[in-house]
Write a protein that holds these residues in place. Structure first.
Motif, PDB file in Angstrom:
ATOM      1  N   LYS A 125      -2.768   5.562  -2.873  1.00  0.00           N
ATOM      2  CA  LYS A 125      -1.377   5.698  -2.483  1.00  0.00           C
ATOM      3  C   LYS A 125      -1.262   6.404  -1.130  1.00  0.00           C
ATOM      4  CE  LYS A 125      -0.507   4.091  -6.582  1.00  0.00           C
ATOM      5  NZ  LYS A 125      -0.123   2.686  -6.766  1.00  0.00           N
TER       6      LYS A 125
ATOM      7  N   ARG B 166       8.810  -2.009   0.257  1.00  0.00           N
ATOM      8  CA  ARG B 166       7.599  -1.173   0.268  1.00  0.00           C
ATOM      9  C   ARG B 166       7.754   0.005  -0.690  1.00  0.00           C
ATOM     10  NH1 ARG B 166       5.769   3.365   2.960  1.00  0.00           N
ATOM     11  NH2 ARG B 166       7.700   3.550   4.166  1.00  0.00           N
ATOM     12  N   GLU B 167       8.802   0.783  -0.520  1.00  0.00           N
ATOM     13  CA  GLU B 167       9.101   1.900  -1.423  1.00  0.00           C
ATOM     14  C   GLU B 167      10.617   1.988  -1.573  1.00  0.00           C
ATOM     15  OE1 GLU B 167       7.353   5.428   0.098  1.00  0.00           O
ATOM     16  OE2 GLU B 167       5.317   4.891  -0.474  1.00  0.00           O
TER      17      GLU B 167
ATOM     18  N   THR C  78       3.646  -1.379  -2.630  1.00  0.00           N
ATOM     19  CA  THR C  78       2.509  -0.478  -2.394  1.00  0.00           C
ATOM     20  C   THR C  78       1.918   0.050  -3.696  1.00  0.00           C
ATOM     21  OG1 THR C  78       4.073   1.366  -2.132  1.00  0.00           O
ATOM     22  CG2 THR C  78       3.349   0.259  -0.135  1.00  0.00           C
TER      23      THR C  78
ATOM     24  N   THR D 253       2.256  -0.723   8.997  1.00  0.00           N
ATOM     25  CA  THR D 253       1.250  -1.658   8.489  1.00  0.00           C
ATOM     26  C   THR D 253       1.809  -3.081   8.466  1.00  0.00           C
ATOM     27  OG1 THR D 253       0.443   0.145   7.073  1.00  0.00           O
ATOM     28  CG2 THR D 253      -0.365  -2.080   6.615  1.00  0.00           C
TER      29      THR D 253
ATOM     30  N   ARG E  50      -0.276   3.014   3.245  1.00  0.00           N
ATOM     31  CA  ARG E  50       0.458   1.924   3.885  1.00  0.00           C
ATOM     32  C   ARG E  50       1.877   2.381   4.239  1.00  0.00           C
ATOM     33  NH1 ARG E  50      -3.503   0.685   0.774  1.00  0.00           N
ATOM     34  NH2 ARG E  50      -2.498   1.947  -0.825  1.00  0.00           N
ATOM     35  N   THR E  51       2.274   2.098   5.478  1.00  0.00           N
ATOM     36  CA  THR E  51       3.608   2.458   5.958  1.00  0.00           C
ATOM     37  C   THR E  51       4.295   1.215   6.513  1.00  0.00           C
ATOM     38  OG1 THR E  51       2.846   2.986   8.203  1.00  0.00           O
ATOM     39  CG2 THR E  51       2.778   4.764   6.569  1.00  0.00           C
TER      40      THR E  51
END
Length: 643
Positions: A423, A408-409, A417, A430, A426-427
């Motif tokens: 931006k 994701r990150e 993402t 999600t 979404r975590t």
């Protein structure tokens, strides 16, 4: 005089039985002068904080009920509006938890956890040292995704069956000198025919009871019902014991507890040799310690990790440093080092230092008992049959959820993402909720298949070809609503400290500690929380200490992560007593270990944990979280004086 003494003792007994009720009433009344004499927001918030903390630590009322105290006291004292307090009880981590519970329900329903555990033990072999290491590895892996309590309750019956096979085979082998040097001593103690006859009869009776007990312990855990236990011990309910996980986010699996007579017999004269008893102690304790270690690895591993993540993100909204990937990168080496050192410590304590004898993988060095134990494990694995379609689907979802969390990150490269225009929307929750929702839709039967492949499904699944992987009952059985409310209570307390300015006042009182180096402050915090959590529940301990340590870090201009992350990990090290956490109580209930064994072994594990966490935060944690500087996101928060 006797009548007076009897009346006095009767009064003491009544007071002792009503001690929790007395505490519930006495604590609020005794602290009430604080907000009455000093009617400020800080004093009112401190009153609510102290009352809630005492209720949590003493467990005079259930943890979830105590977490509701801010919901009515904050509005009554004018600290927060009722609508503002209510909003704190459902956060992003609640949705994250719900998605993980859906996956965990599918894992347990289709026995994927049992297949993983047995397979890893089969790889390790039946040599005592390797057997312990194999059980520890599979327990660590399962505890990364399931709760510590659930993992211990799943793995311990499998370990107990192996131990019973070891013990029963040892009793049978005591006649023919085919075992260790201790067997001749057993034979020399039985010299005449009459004693031999008595011993044979006792062995026959014991072997029968042993087999009955083994079958009982190997019953499928997924068919049991949920129940309750408090955070400090076990409460017997008829023939079953129900465990509530106050140390992790998954709760309540029913566990068969050996009765008192069997436990006493096991401690006195059950074991063929002292070495067999040591093996039982080592394997039993290794499972509870491995469950604790595994819970450290992922942000969803225990409720304390979730509490830290949510409170940190609420307090420092501009700090985009804590996510699934960064936590895993930091904690995975800690878990590996702790796993190896804990295994070495338990091996030294219970099995000695002869690693060549206890860890050899050569078939030539295996004894008859070890080969029979391996055969038993293979038989249990064979009972599972070939891997089923629902297990494959669950495994795919398991891998997919992990990959989406990692990517994701990731930090060093753009995550998925970045494909979206907006931006920050979404975590990890999600991903968790999306995949959890799909498990309610995907059929448990293979598409276009005429025969059922769901050997663990219920009658409803058999009759409905489109029955989903999990049902709402499966989810409801595992969803720890008490933990959700407990975490929400911690958020509510933090919000009250933010509005009232209590955290700023606490930070000013801690200014005399400004002369200490950062590592010394962190070490003191780790030792303090690891001592308190031996007697109080882990979530309650962390919820009380997080705001204090955050204020301390800001006052001393230390990166808050330098103290908060180690304290969050050390709060899980309540491993010295059965009351420290539910996994300890489960293992203790099987009767192989005594309290002195847990204290002796747990003290070493506690020191290992604190040492490894301190090593991590002062080495690879420094570049990972940039701990050498007081961050901008903490400067902004410190400058405004808000929580």
């Amino acid at each position: 005089m006797r009548l007076e003494a009897a009346a006095r003792m009767d009064l003491f007994r009544k007071l002792w039985r009503a001690r929790k009720l007395i505490l519930v009433v006495f604590i609020p009344l005794s602290l009430l002068p604080l907000p009455l004499i000093h009617p400020t927001s800080e004093a009112c918030c401190a009153y609510v904080l102290m009352v809630t903390a005492v209720y949590w630590v003493s467990e005079a009322v259930p943890l979830g009920a105590a977490a509701l105290v801010p919901a009515f006291l904050y509005p009554l004292f004018g600290v927060l509006k009722s609508s503002e307090v209510a909003a704190e009880y459902c956060k992003d981590t609640t949705l994250l938890l719900m998605g993980v519970i859906c996956l965990a329900a599918s894992i347990e329903k289709w026995n994927l956890h049992k297949r993983i555990a047995l397979r890893m033990v089969m790889i390790a072999g039946a040599k005592p040292g390797m057997l312990v290491l194999g059980f520890m590895c599979c327990t660590v892996f399962l505890s990364m995704w399931l709760s510590n309590t659930s993992t211990t309750a799943m793995v311990m019956p499998i370990a107990e069956a192996v131990l019973q096979q070891l013990i029963c085979t040892g009793l049978a082998d005591s006649h023919d000198d085919s075992e260790t040097a201790e067997a001749p001593e057993e034979d020399s103690a039985v010299s005449d025919k009459e004693e031999n006859l008595d011993k044979n009869q006792l062995e026959l009776l014991y072997r029968n009871s042993c087999n009955d007990y083994t079958k009982k312990e190997l019953s499928t855990l997924s068919d049991t019902q949920t129940g309750e236990v408090n955070g400090l011990g076990l409460k017997p309910i008829s023939n079953q014991e129900f465990i509530r996980n106050t140390n992790g986010h998954l709760p309540q699996v029913a566990i068969e507890i050996p009765n008192v007579k069997r436990v006493k017999m096991r401690r006195d004269s059950q074991y063929p040799t002292k070495r067999d008893h040591m093996i039982c102690k080592c394997l039993s304790l290794s499972i509870t310690y491995a469950a604790t270690i595994g819970g450290l690895i992922t942000i969803t591993g225990t409720s304390t990790n979730l509490i830290f993540a949510e409170q940190f993100n609420n307090r420092y909204p501009d700090a985009k440093v804590i996510n699934f990937g960064t936590w895993f990168i930091f904690s995975f080496p800690i878990a590996i080092i702790m796993l190896v050192l804990t295994w070495l410590w338990l091996h030294f304590l219970f099995l000695g230092c002869n690693f060549r004898e206890t860890c050899s993988l050569s078939k030539k060095r295996k004894t008859r008992r070890e080969m029979l134990s391996e055969r038993r494990i293979h038989e249990e694995y064979a009972k599972l049959g070939p891997i089923s379609y629902p297990e494959v689907v669950t495994g795919v979802f398991f891998v997919l959820m992990t990959l989406l969390w990692f990517t994701r990150e990731p930090g060093f490269v753009p995550g998925w993402t970045s494909l979206f225009e907006k931006k920050g929307y979404r975590t990890d929750a999600t991903v968790s909720v999306l995949l959890g929702f799909l498990l309610f839709l995907i059929p448990a039967r293979r598409p276009f298949s005429s025969s059922s492949c769901c050997k663990n499904s219920d009658d409803e699944s058999e009759s409905d070809p489109l029955a989903p992987m999990i049902t709402w009952k499966d989810f409801q059985r595992l969803m720890p609503w008490e933990i959700v409310i407990l975490v929400g209570g911690g958020y509510a307390l933090a919000a009250g400290c933010k509005v009232s300015g209590l955290s700023v006042w606490i930070g000013r009182q801690l200014e005399p500690m400004s002369g200490l180096p950062p590592w010394a402050v962190t070490l003191l915090a780790c030792l303090l929380v690891s001592a308190v959590t031996e007697f109080a529940s882990n979530p309650a301990t962390l919820t009380v200490f997080l705001p204090i340590l955050s204020a301390l870090s800001e006052t001393l201009l230390i990166n808050p992560l330098h103290t908060l992350i180690p304290s969050t990990m050390c709060v899980s090290f309540g491993v010295m007593l059965p009351v420290g956490n539910p996994p300890n109580a489960i293992v203790f209930s099987y009767g192989h270990v005594q309290i002195r064994d847990m204290v002796k072994a747990g003290f070493g594990v506690n020191l290992i944990g604190v040492a490894v966490v301190m090593l991590a935060i002062t080495t690879w944690g420094v570049p990972l979280f940039n701990l050498t500087e007081f961050p901008v996101w903490a400067v902004a928060r410190n400058g405004t004086g808000s929580l």
